[in-house]
Design an enzyme around this catalytic site. Structure first.
Site, PDB file in Angstrom:
ATOM      1  N   ARG A 124     230.788  25.610  60.931  1.00  0.00           N
ATOM      2  CA  ARG A 124     230.114  26.876  61.238  1.00  0.00           C
ATOM      3  C   ARG A 124     229.094  26.683  62.365  1.00  0.00           C
ATOM      4  O   ARG A 124     228.370  25.684  62.388  1.00  0.00           O
ATOM      5  CB  ARG A 124     229.427  27.442  59.992  1.00  0.00           C
ATOM      6  CG  ARG A 124     230.432  27.789  58.911  1.00  0.00           C
ATOM      7  CD  ARG A 124     229.929  28.777  57.886  1.00  0.00           C
ATOM      8  NE  ARG A 124     230.906  28.845  56.794  1.00  0.00           N
ATOM      9  CZ  ARG A 124     231.995  29.627  56.812  1.00  0.00           C
ATOM     10  NH1 ARG A 124     232.210  30.431  57.828  1.00  0.00           N
ATOM     11  NH2 ARG A 124     232.845  29.608  55.793  1.00  0.00           N
ATOM     12  N   ASP A 125     229.076  27.664  63.266  1.00  0.00           N
ATOM     13  CA  ASP A 125     228.118  27.653  64.372  1.00  0.00           C
ATOM     14  C   ASP A 125     226.713  27.859  63.797  1.00  0.00           C
ATOM     15  O   ASP A 125     226.501  28.683  62.902  1.00  0.00           O
ATOM     16  CB  ASP A 125     228.463  28.769  65.370  1.00  0.00           C
ATOM     17  CG  ASP A 125     227.807  28.573  66.722  1.00  0.00           C
ATOM     18  OD1 ASP A 125     228.550  28.376  67.704  1.00  0.00           O
ATOM     19  OD2 ASP A 125     226.554  28.614  66.799  1.00  0.00           O
TER      20      ASP A 125
ATOM     21  N   ASN B 229     234.809  28.665  76.296  1.00  0.00           N
ATOM     22  CA  ASN B 229     234.095  28.672  77.565  1.00  0.00           C
ATOM     23  C   ASN B 229     234.367  27.354  78.280  1.00  0.00           C
ATOM     24  O   ASN B 229     234.325  26.288  77.665  1.00  0.00           O
ATOM     25  CB  ASN B 229     232.594  28.850  77.320  1.00  0.00           C
ATOM     26  CG  ASN B 229     232.274  30.203  76.712  1.00  0.00           C
ATOM     27  OD1 ASN B 229     232.845  31.217  77.107  1.00  0.00           O
ATOM     28  ND2 ASN B 229     231.387  30.227  75.737  1.00  0.00           N
TER      29      ASN B 229
ATOM     30  N   VAL C  27     227.969  23.089  75.356  1.00  0.00           N
ATOM     31  CA  VAL C  27     228.304  21.798  74.734  1.00  0.00           C
ATOM     32  C   VAL C  27     229.619  21.343  75.357  1.00  0.00           C
ATOM     33  O   VAL C  27     230.646  22.026  75.241  1.00  0.00           O
ATOM     34  CB  VAL C  27     228.443  21.918  73.202  1.00  0.00           C
ATOM     35  CG1 VAL C  27     228.842  20.578  72.606  1.00  0.00           C
ATOM     36  CG2 VAL C  27     227.127  22.409  72.583  1.00  0.00           C
TER      37      VAL C  27
ATOM     38  N   HIS D  10     235.778  23.204  72.657  1.00  0.00           N
ATOM     39  CA  HIS D  10     235.719  23.894  71.367  1.00  0.00           C
ATOM     40  C   HIS D  10     236.235  25.316  71.510  1.00  0.00           C
ATOM     41  O   HIS D  10     236.124  25.931  72.568  1.00  0.00           O
ATOM     42  CB  HIS D  10     234.303  23.898  70.784  1.00  0.00           C
ATOM     43  CG  HIS D  10     233.254  24.398  71.731  1.00  0.00           C
ATOM     44  ND1 HIS D  10     232.718  23.606  72.721  1.00  0.00           N
ATOM     45  CD2 HIS D  10     232.639  25.600  71.839  1.00  0.00           C
ATOM     46  CE1 HIS D  10     231.819  24.290  73.396  1.00  0.00           C
ATOM     47  NE2 HIS D  10     231.755  25.514  72.894  1.00  0.00           N
TER      48      HIS D  10
HETATM   49  P1  5GP Z   1     229.356  27.131  74.189  1.00  0.00           P
HETATM   50  O1  5GP Z   1     228.151  27.864  74.688  1.00  0.00           O
HETATM   51  O2  5GP Z   1     229.414  25.714  74.726  1.00  0.00           O
HETATM   52  O3  5GP Z   1     230.653  27.859  74.343  1.00  0.00           O
HETATM   53  O4  5GP Z   1     229.169  27.035  72.625  1.00  0.00           O
HETATM   54  C1  5GP Z   1     228.396  26.068  71.998  1.00  0.00           C
HETATM   55  C2  5GP Z   1     228.119  26.574  70.608  1.00  0.00           C
HETATM   56  O5  5GP Z   1     227.720  25.469  69.830  1.00  0.00           O
HETATM   57  C3  5GP Z   1     227.002  27.607  70.539  1.00  0.00           C
HETATM   58  O6  5GP Z   1     227.499  28.803  69.934  1.00  0.00           O
HETATM   59  C4  5GP Z   1     225.929  26.922  69.686  1.00  0.00           C
HETATM   60  O7  5GP Z   1     225.280  27.818  68.805  1.00  0.00           O
HETATM   61  C5  5GP Z   1     226.723  25.874  68.942  1.00  0.00           C
HETATM   62  N1  5GP Z   1     225.985  24.671  68.621  1.00  0.00           N
HETATM   63  C6  5GP Z   1     225.205  23.942  69.485  1.00  0.00           C
HETATM   64  N2  5GP Z   1     224.703  22.863  68.865  1.00  0.00           N
HETATM   65  C7  5GP Z   1     225.170  22.906  67.587  1.00  0.00           C
HETATM   66  C8  5GP Z   1     224.989  22.048  66.457  1.00  0.00           C
HETATM   67  O8  5GP Z   1     224.290  21.032  66.485  1.00  0.00           O
HETATM   68  N3  5GP Z   1     225.629  22.407  65.303  1.00  0.00           N
HETATM   69  C9  5GP Z   1     226.403  23.535  65.228  1.00  0.00           C
HETATM   70  N4  5GP Z   1     226.989  23.784  64.041  1.00  0.00           N
HETATM   71  N5  5GP Z   1     226.603  24.356  66.275  1.00  0.00           N
HETATM   72  C10 5GP Z   1     225.984  24.048  67.436  1.00  0.00           C
END
Ligand code: 5GP
Ligand code: ZN
Length: 115
Positions: free
Chosen positions: A30-31, A88, A97, A101
């Site tokens: 989960r996010d 993304n 990140v 994903h």
């Molecule tokens: P992006 O912006 O790279 O597409 O998505 C990264 C996602 O990872 C974001 O929605 C953010 O909330 C989530 N995220 C970042 N760090 C962590 C973490 O340590 N644990 C979890 N569960 N989600 C994370």
């Protein structure tokens, strides 16, 4: 495995997360900042920076991530209502990140258009 990658650390259980599914190829958790009632991240267990770093040999893995997402959507009860999957790629797209994903988001009406 990357020493600095938070998703690699979640996969290796160095960093805590609410893991909802895992197998030899993929982990789903989960996010921490959900944007909808269901917000799950699906990641390959091997570190791949982004879609931009994919090889032809990863095709089965990416297909597997999608079928796991379909199963999770059913388990979450969002399959009938509908859901969105987002990947993304790169900073301009909002990737924060750099471990590939797929966001699986659902449980509410999605806003549109994107971009
Ligand atoms: P992006 O912006 O790279 O597409 O998505 C990264 C996602 O990872 C974001 O929605 C953010 O909330 C989530 N995220 C970042 N760090 C962590 C973490 O340590 N644990 C979890 N569960 N989600 C994370
Ligand atoms: Zn990683």
């Amino acid at each position: 495995m990357s020493d600095t990658c938070v998703f690699c650390k979640i996969i290796s259980k160095e960093v805590k997360a609410t893991i909802v599914y895992r197998d030899e190829q993929v982990t789903a958790f989960r996010d921490t900042h959900p944007v909808a009632p269901t917000h799950i991240l699906l990641v390959p267990n091997k570190h791949i920076d982004s879609v931009g770093a994919l090889d032809a040999e990863d095709e089965q893995l990416i297909g597997h991530i999608f079928t796991v997402a379909r199963r999770l959507a059913e388990e979450e009860g969002i399959a009938n209502g509908g859901y969105r999957m987002i990947t993304n790629t790169g900073s301009e797209a909002g990737q924060t990140v750099f471990h590939l994903h797929v966001h699986l988001i659902g449980g509410q009406r999605m806003r549109y258009p994107m971009g």
